[in-house]
Design an enzyme around this catalytic site. Sequence first.
Site, mmCIF file in Angstrom:
data_model
loop_
_atom_site.group_PDB
_atom_site.id
_atom_site.type_symbol
_atom_site.label_atom_id
_atom_site.label_comp_id
_atom_site.label_asym_id
_atom_site.label_seq_id
_atom_site.Cartn_x
_atom_site.Cartn_y
_atom_site.Cartn_z
ATOM 1 N N GLY A 120 -48.543 36.359 75.866
ATOM 2 C CA GLY A 120 -49.557 35.609 75.128
ATOM 3 C C GLY A 120 -50.930 36.252 75.167
ATOM 4 N N ASN A 156 -39.047 31.559 71.926
ATOM 5 C CA ASN A 156 -39.411 30.483 72.846
ATOM 6 C C ASN A 156 -40.592 29.741 72.220
ATOM 7 O OD1 ASN A 156 -40.272 28.861 74.943
ATOM 8 N ND2 ASN A 156 -41.007 30.552 76.231
ATOM 9 N N TRP A 157 -40.332 28.526 71.751
ATOM 10 C CA TRP A 157 -41.370 27.795 71.014
ATOM 11 C C TRP A 157 -42.334 27.061 71.956
ATOM 12 C CZ3 TRP A 157 -38.156 25.257 66.429
ATOM 13 C CH2 TRP A 157 -37.633 26.292 65.640
ATOM 14 N N LYS A 158 -42.073 27.097 73.235
ATOM 15 C CA LYS A 158 -42.951 26.465 74.241
ATOM 16 C C LYS A 158 -43.289 25.020 73.839
ATOM 17 C CE LYS A 158 -44.664 31.018 75.380
ATOM 18 N NZ LYS A 158 -45.642 31.815 76.072
ATOM 19 N N HIS A 175 -39.179 31.177 83.588
ATOM 20 C CA HIS A 175 -40.276 31.715 82.760
ATOM 21 C C HIS A 175 -41.544 31.766 83.603
ATOM 22 C CE1 HIS A 175 -43.330 32.028 79.633
ATOM 23 N NE2 HIS A 175 -42.380 32.530 78.868
ATOM 24 N N SER A 184 -45.802 39.660 74.124
ATOM 25 C CA SER A 184 -46.490 40.063 72.893
ATOM 26 C C SER A 184 -45.643 40.952 71.988
ATOM 27 C CB SER A 184 -47.840 40.713 73.224
ATOM 28 O OG SER A 184 -48.662 39.783 73.924
ATOM 29 N N GLU A 203 -40.390 40.197 81.591
ATOM 30 C CA GLU A 203 -41.612 39.728 80.944
ATOM 31 C C GLU A 203 -42.799 39.951 81.879
ATOM 32 O OE1 GLU A 203 -40.683 36.725 77.632
ATOM 33 O OE2 GLU A 203 -41.092 35.606 79.452
ATOM 34 N N GLY A 224 -42.648 34.696 72.158
ATOM 35 C CA GLY A 224 -43.391 33.438 72.165
ATOM 36 C C GLY A 224 -44.136 33.265 70.850
ATOM 37 N N GLY A 225 -45.407 33.673 70.850
ATOM 38 C CA GLY A 225 -46.288 33.435 69.705
ATOM 39 C C GLY A 225 -45.701 33.832 68.357
ATOM 40 N N GLU A 236 -44.451 30.941 83.031
ATOM 41 C CA GLU A 236 -45.269 29.707 82.997
ATOM 42 C C GLU A 236 -44.689 28.654 83.953
ATOM 43 O OE1 GLU A 236 -45.207 29.348 78.732
ATOM 44 O OE2 GLU A 236 -46.440 31.159 78.625
HETATM 45 C C1 PEP Z 1 -42.940 34.265 76.226
HETATM 46 O O1 PEP Z 1 -43.439 33.174 76.229
HETATM 47 O O2 PEP Z 1 -41.859 34.440 76.789
HETATM 48 C C2 PEP Z 1 -43.654 35.356 75.563
HETATM 49 C C3 PEP Z 1 -43.210 36.572 75.731
HETATM 50 O O3 PEP Z 1 -44.764 35.025 74.823
HETATM 51 P P1 PEP Z 1 -45.575 35.989 73.820
HETATM 52 O O4 PEP Z 1 -44.547 36.623 72.904
HETATM 53 O O5 PEP Z 1 -46.499 35.068 73.066
HETATM 54 O O6 PEP Z 1 -46.296 36.981 74.638
#
Ligand code: PEP
Length: 250
Positions: free
Chosen positions: A173, A9-11, A95, A213, A167, A234-235, A97
């Site tokens: 994050g 997920n590149w957000k 998600h 993470s 999640e 994500g990251g 967010e």
């Molecule tokens: C996400 O945005 O779905 C996520 C899990 O981010 P991260 O891997 O950065 O925690």
Amino acid sequence: MRRALLAGNWKMHLNIAEAVDLARGVVEAAAGCSDRDVMIAPPFTALSAVAQALQGSQVFLGAQNVAWEAKGAFTGEIAPPMLKDIGVRMAIIGHSERRHIFGEDDAMINRRLRAALEFGLTPVLCLGETLEEREGGKTMAVLEAQLRSGLQDVPTGQAEQTVLAYEPVWAIGTGKTATTEQAQEAHAFLRGLLASFYDKNLAETVRILYGGSVKPDNVDALMAQADIDGALVGGAALKIDSFKRIVRFQ
Ligand code: PEP
């Protein structure tokens, strides 16, 4: 046997040139990995260009959200047929967010999910508790309520095409990962709920991803858990070296 799914997920990151570059790297990283699926969800502005970069590859294109109507006066939203039109196959829905920053509620998330399914997009339904809810012993109640409303009025034939992503909000994050035991416990609980909402066959078919993470150094242990079928990243999906290692988990 459920096929693993590694999803990035590149957000709200990357311009078009950067997105195409990273997408090419993902295509290379996924080459030869015929036993697993890989999906990337770039920002909407880069979807078309990334679709071109993915042509002829096994990497699926994903969207970070999807509207619940096919067209109309919905400023700022993108309809499922529009996404299909440019080659999107999957859509992240609910998600944390979207839930916590933009106030999307369970009813809205359910509408998005049903629209995705109706138009042939595979939804990745995100669920997870906040730190306060975990510390208050409410994790399982929160997951049950989110899953129940997320799948409301979704028939078996469509539910079995849905992907779930557990999640925990406190792990997204933040660099804090749920322990493998915490993640496995939540995944097994979700699978049990699927069996009770639908049936055992469906519960054994639906893929449940872990997100929060995920990194090269924890992906193998997470993927070794019986009910963890993949990762939503994500990251670590924004750097080809780390995402490649995740795609190539052992
Ligand atoms: C996400 O945005 O779905 C996520 C899990 O981010 P991260 O891997 O950065 O925690």
